[in-house]
Scaffold this motif. Structure first.
Motif, mmCIF file in Angstrom:
data_model
loop_
_atom_site.group_PDB
_atom_site.id
_atom_site.type_symbol
_atom_site.label_atom_id
_atom_site.label_comp_id
_atom_site.label_asym_id
_atom_site.label_seq_id
_atom_site.Cartn_x
_atom_site.Cartn_y
_atom_site.Cartn_z
ATOM 1 N N TRP A 1 0.810 -1.224 0.000
ATOM 2 C CA TRP A 1 0.000 0.000 0.000
ATOM 3 C C TRP A 1 0.852 1.286 0.000
ATOM 4 C CZ3 TRP A 1 -0.963 -2.865 4.894
ATOM 5 C CH2 TRP A 1 -1.691 -4.048 4.669
ATOM 6 N N LEU B 1 -1.102 4.716 0.184
ATOM 7 C CA LEU B 1 -2.007 5.069 1.277
ATOM 8 C C LEU B 1 -1.446 6.257 2.060
ATOM 9 C CD1 LEU B 1 -3.343 1.833 3.036
ATOM 10 C CD2 LEU B 1 -4.598 3.456 1.614
ATOM 11 N N HIS C 1 -7.996 -6.236 3.889
ATOM 12 C CA HIS C 1 -7.075 -7.049 3.101
ATOM 13 C C HIS C 1 -6.940 -8.423 3.743
ATOM 14 C CE1 HIS C 1 -3.588 -7.785 0.459
ATOM 15 N NE2 HIS C 1 -3.022 -8.361 1.504
#
Length: 345
Positions: free
Chosen positions: A176, A179, A230
């Motif tokens: 990620w 993010l 996730h």
């Protein structure tokens, strides 16, 4: 030594109990012990109501008896109170065999949260299950004190460990990378007893991430659309998820230990949690996390903790020590009376 472990929690389930038992089995085998695991996947099984990832073994009495008779263990350990745990307990009591148990999960609280069963009834049933055990292995000092106060007379302390070779500091951008930071992370089962809304409803800067599966996942995805959900596949990806976090937020108030906190700490990620059983035992006075009745304040304050302090604290939890304690608590079977009882049958 020939050790039989009869458990309702085993692969392919993903939870802290399975990780503890799986790593314990591997550690014992590496030391030269022979370990038999009797688990739900070996029997006709059905999904547990309200928690389909957990399978409940059906018609297991003969299978449990056949395997234990054939293996002829030197010790029997029963770490769960489900159908297989019940069958193994009956097997031992019928033959006059000593056995040990473990209190991995606050099962009465879990049952009370999901069913109309009164908490006192569930507690009495679980206390009766463990009463004949030679030793009830408690995963933390707090749980030991709680069980002793509830009338358990056979509780012993048994800490848990973490694999610091698998869970270690790594690239924070591997997962990620886009993010917004800081990333506040939770890893574990997504169930009602984990109290996740207490974390997901917080007004925090950056991003929130939940890694894991469970019966409440779909509901939480719908209720908290700003949170990234996730599911990690394998330990390498799981370690990468931990490393992506800036703070590990553990909102549970009912866990007996919380192995995921140790895994996060081993990756250099500080913990924010309520000052309750589990977090108080994992963190102690290490300074590797923040405990506060205000979970938001704890999460924000934890951002300032040095990752090296977290890693150093996690490295104190050795699996060798866990295995040594486990072996020391086992109740040897073949002392004469058990042999005579088995021979008579």
């Amino acid at each position: 030594m020939r050790i039989a472990i009869v458990t309702d929690a085993w692969y392919p389930q993903r939870n802290g109990v399975v990780r503890v038992l799986g790593t314990l089995r591997d550690t014992l085998v590496a030391r030269g012990h022979e370990v038999l695991v009797i688990s739900p996947d070996q029997f006709l099984n059905v999904p547990m109501p309200t928690y389909t990832e957990i399978r409940l073994a059906l018609f297991s009495r003969r299978g449990v008896t056949r395997q234990l008779d054939g293996f002829r263990p030197d010790a029997i350990h029963i770490p769960t109170e489900g159908p297989l745990g019940q069958q193994a307990r009956r097997y031992c009591l019928r033959r006059g065999l000593p056995f040990t148990t473990a209190y991995h999960t606050k099962f009465p609280e879990y049952v009370n949260a999901r069913t109309p069963v009164p908490l006192s009834w569930a507690q009495a049933w679980i206390r009766r299950f463990h009463a004949p055990s030679r030793a009830v292995l408690a995963p933390s000092p707090s749980v030991l004190r709680e069980l002793t106060a509830e009338g358990y007379g056979n509780v012993v302390p048994w800490s848990h460990g973490v694999d610091v070779d698998i869970f270690r500091p790594g690239d924070k951008a591997a997962m990620w990378p886009d993010l917004p930071r800081p990333i506040f992370l939770y890893v574990g089962r997504v169930t009602v007893d984990k109290n996740l809304p207490a974390f997901l409803s917080l007004d925090l800067p950056g991003s929130k991430v939940v890694v894991g599966d469970g019966p409440s996942r779909a509901d939480y995805i719908r209720r908290f659309p700003d949170t990234l959900f996730h599911i990690a596949n394998g330990d390498a990806e799981l370690a990468a998820c931990y490393n992506a976090g800036d703070v590990f937020v553990f909102p549970s108030r009912t866990d007996t230990f919380g192995l995921v906190m140790l895994e996060a700490l081993a990756c250099g990620v500080p913990v924010a949690a309520f000052p309750v059983t589990g977090p108080t035992d994992v963190l102690g006075d290490s300074g590797a996390g923040v405990l506060d009745t205000d979970l938001r304040a704890a999460a924000v304050a934890a951002l300032d903790i040095d990752p090296r302090r977290c890693r150093d604290h996690a490295c104190r939890f050795s699996w060798d020590q866990v295995a040594d304690e486990f072996l020391g608590y086992l109740a040897p079977i073949w002392g004469g009376q058990a042999e005579r009882t088995a021979a008579a049958e």
